[in-house]
Design an enzyme around this catalytic site. Structure first.
Site, mmCIF file in Angstrom:
data_model
loop_
_atom_site.group_PDB
_atom_site.id
_atom_site.type_symbol
_atom_site.label_atom_id
_atom_site.label_comp_id
_atom_site.label_asym_id
_atom_site.label_seq_id
_atom_site.Cartn_x
_atom_site.Cartn_y
_atom_site.Cartn_z
ATOM 1 N N LYS A 50 40.068 92.590 39.465
ATOM 2 C CA LYS A 50 39.661 92.413 37.839
ATOM 3 C C LYS A 50 38.295 92.480 37.593
ATOM 4 C CE LYS A 50 40.742 88.943 34.342
ATOM 5 N NZ LYS A 50 41.491 87.586 33.989
ATOM 6 N N LYS B 210 42.742 96.119 36.700
ATOM 7 C CA LYS B 210 42.423 95.637 35.379
ATOM 8 C C LYS B 210 41.100 95.647 34.978
ATOM 9 C CE LYS B 210 42.780 91.621 32.315
ATOM 10 N NZ LYS B 210 42.943 90.206 32.465
ATOM 11 N N SER C 174 43.307 94.510 26.172
ATOM 12 C CA SER C 174 43.191 94.585 24.731
ATOM 13 C C SER C 174 42.285 95.461 24.167
ATOM 14 C CB SER C 174 42.879 92.900 24.299
ATOM 15 O OG SER C 174 41.626 92.778 25.053
HETATM 16 C C1 PBG Z 1 42.781 85.489 31.665
HETATM 17 C C2 PBG Z 1 43.160 86.849 31.075
HETATM 18 C C3 PBG Z 1 42.359 87.608 30.584
HETATM 19 C C4 PBG Z 1 42.870 88.721 30.357
HETATM 20 C C5 PBG Z 1 44.152 88.529 31.019
HETATM 21 N N1 PBG Z 1 44.180 87.337 31.503
HETATM 22 C C6 PBG Z 1 40.995 87.521 30.143
HETATM 23 C C7 PBG Z 1 39.637 87.226 30.651
HETATM 24 O O1 PBG Z 1 39.648 87.340 31.822
HETATM 25 O O2 PBG Z 1 38.912 86.939 29.839
HETATM 26 C C8 PBG Z 1 42.816 90.036 29.499
HETATM 27 C C9 PBG Z 1 43.822 90.818 28.999
HETATM 28 C C10 PBG Z 1 43.248 91.834 27.880
HETATM 29 O O3 PBG Z 1 42.011 92.157 27.678
HETATM 30 O O4 PBG Z 1 44.182 92.419 27.420
HETATM 31 N N2 PBG Z 1 41.822 85.168 32.458
#
Ligand code: PBG
Length: 324
Positions: A195, A248, A274
């Protein structure tokens, strides 16, 4: 003379279908939902940067899922918006928390729908970070106990898969141990193994109201410049017992999806996040891109890169339009 003629295999739609290497399937798509702990049953608040995606009440969620399941939705992932946030994110593991109630509702009505839960604290903490904070530092090991409590509460509610997204080190092992000890040895962990600290989560933070109140997530999420580090993260999670590996975001990291898919024999999940959704929707709404073609191309490319499963905000749309 031309011995090679690519056009031989592109001569008709039937011929192109015959030789197509990558196919999107309904079963491999996961739709994210944002469920809010609200007293208004009809609550459905559009997320401005994500046209077509809403924060919903349990009742609205049920209506959306009913339509999606009728169109063939096989799996969803839930994000919760609690009534109250605090320093430890305690609503994240409340037995009657919003995600726990949503899981119970969905599993009761659709036992065959796979319900995945995002295990994290950032939507529940007043500071918006994914872990416990002391003196401005995000604490790794004390956070693991809380994440285990969250996962257990989701398991008790009937979740099919838990998906830790916090990026604390050692969380997969902590969750695996806690789940096994509590009798959930059969519950899979879908780890957000790779991530990145990405700008493309911007609209999600509006959607989940989880923007960090100070600093950023760069001490726990990965530097976009790094490729080999992705393999170390994935290896650690695989060794700790992850059943799925998430990469991701997806589109800007196709090379990383490919490397992870080649290096590990676990199902690889790509999260089209997103910001990827927002970019496409902005261009589509301006008439600059054709929705059907652009969305399908973005997803088939993610699959071609090596993803077995895709989490995408376009899942409902594709199913509703009968595009897969
Ligand atoms: C929570 C989380 C996030 C996303 C999924 N789980 C946000 C982040 O880490 O700030 C992002 C998903 C998206 O942008 O669609 N930790």
């Amino acid at each position: 003379m031309n011995f090679y003629r690519g056009r031989r295999l592109r001569s008709s739609a039937a011929m192109r279908s015959l030789v197509r290497e990558t196919v999107l399937t309904k079963e491999s798509l996961v739709m994210p939902y944002f469920v809010s702990d609200t007293d208004e049953p009809d609550f459905c608040r559009p997320i401005s940067a994500m046209p077509g995606i809403d924060q919903c009440s349990l009742e609205t969620l049920e209506k959306k899922v009913a339509a999606a399941v009728a169109n063939g939705l096989a799996a969803c992932i839930l994000f919760g918006l609690p009534k109250n946030k605090d320093a430890t994110g305690s609503e994240a593991w409340a037995a009657d928390g919003i995600v726990q109630r949503a899981v119970r509702l969905l599993k009761k009505r659709w036992p065959d729908l796979l319900v995945i839960t995002d295990v994290c604290l950032c939507e529940y903490t007043s500071h918006g970070h994914c872990g416990l904070v002391r003196d401005g530092i995000i604490l790794n090991d004390p956070t693991l106990e809380l994440l285990a409590k969250v996962a257990l509460s989701h398991a008790a509610a009937g979740a099919d898969i838990v998906a830790p997204s916090d990026m604390m080190d050692g969380r997969v092992l902590a969750l695996r141990k806690a789940l096994d000890d509590a009798g959930y040895a059969g519950l899979p962990i879908m780890s957000y193994a790779v991530k990145y600290a990405s700008s493309f989560y911007g609209p999600f933070r509006e959607a989940a109201e989880s923007a960090p109140q100070f600093g950023d997530r760069k001490t726990y999420q990965m530097d976009p410049a790094n490729r080999r580090e992705a393999l170390r993260e994935a290896a650690a999670d695989a060794a700790e017992g992850a059943d799925f590996l998430i990469v991701k975001p997806a589109g800007p990291y196709l090379d990383v999806i490919r490397e992870v898919a080649d290096a590990f024999d676990l199902p690889v999940v790509a999260y089209q996040v997103s910001g990827e959704y927002s970019m496409l929707m902005a261009a589509i709404q301006n008439g600059w891109l054709d929705k059907e073609r652009a969305v399908l191309e973005s997803l088939v490319s993610i699959k071609r890169a090596g993803a077995d499963i895709i989490i995408t905000y376009f899942a409902e749309y594709l199913l509703a339009e009968g595009l897969i």
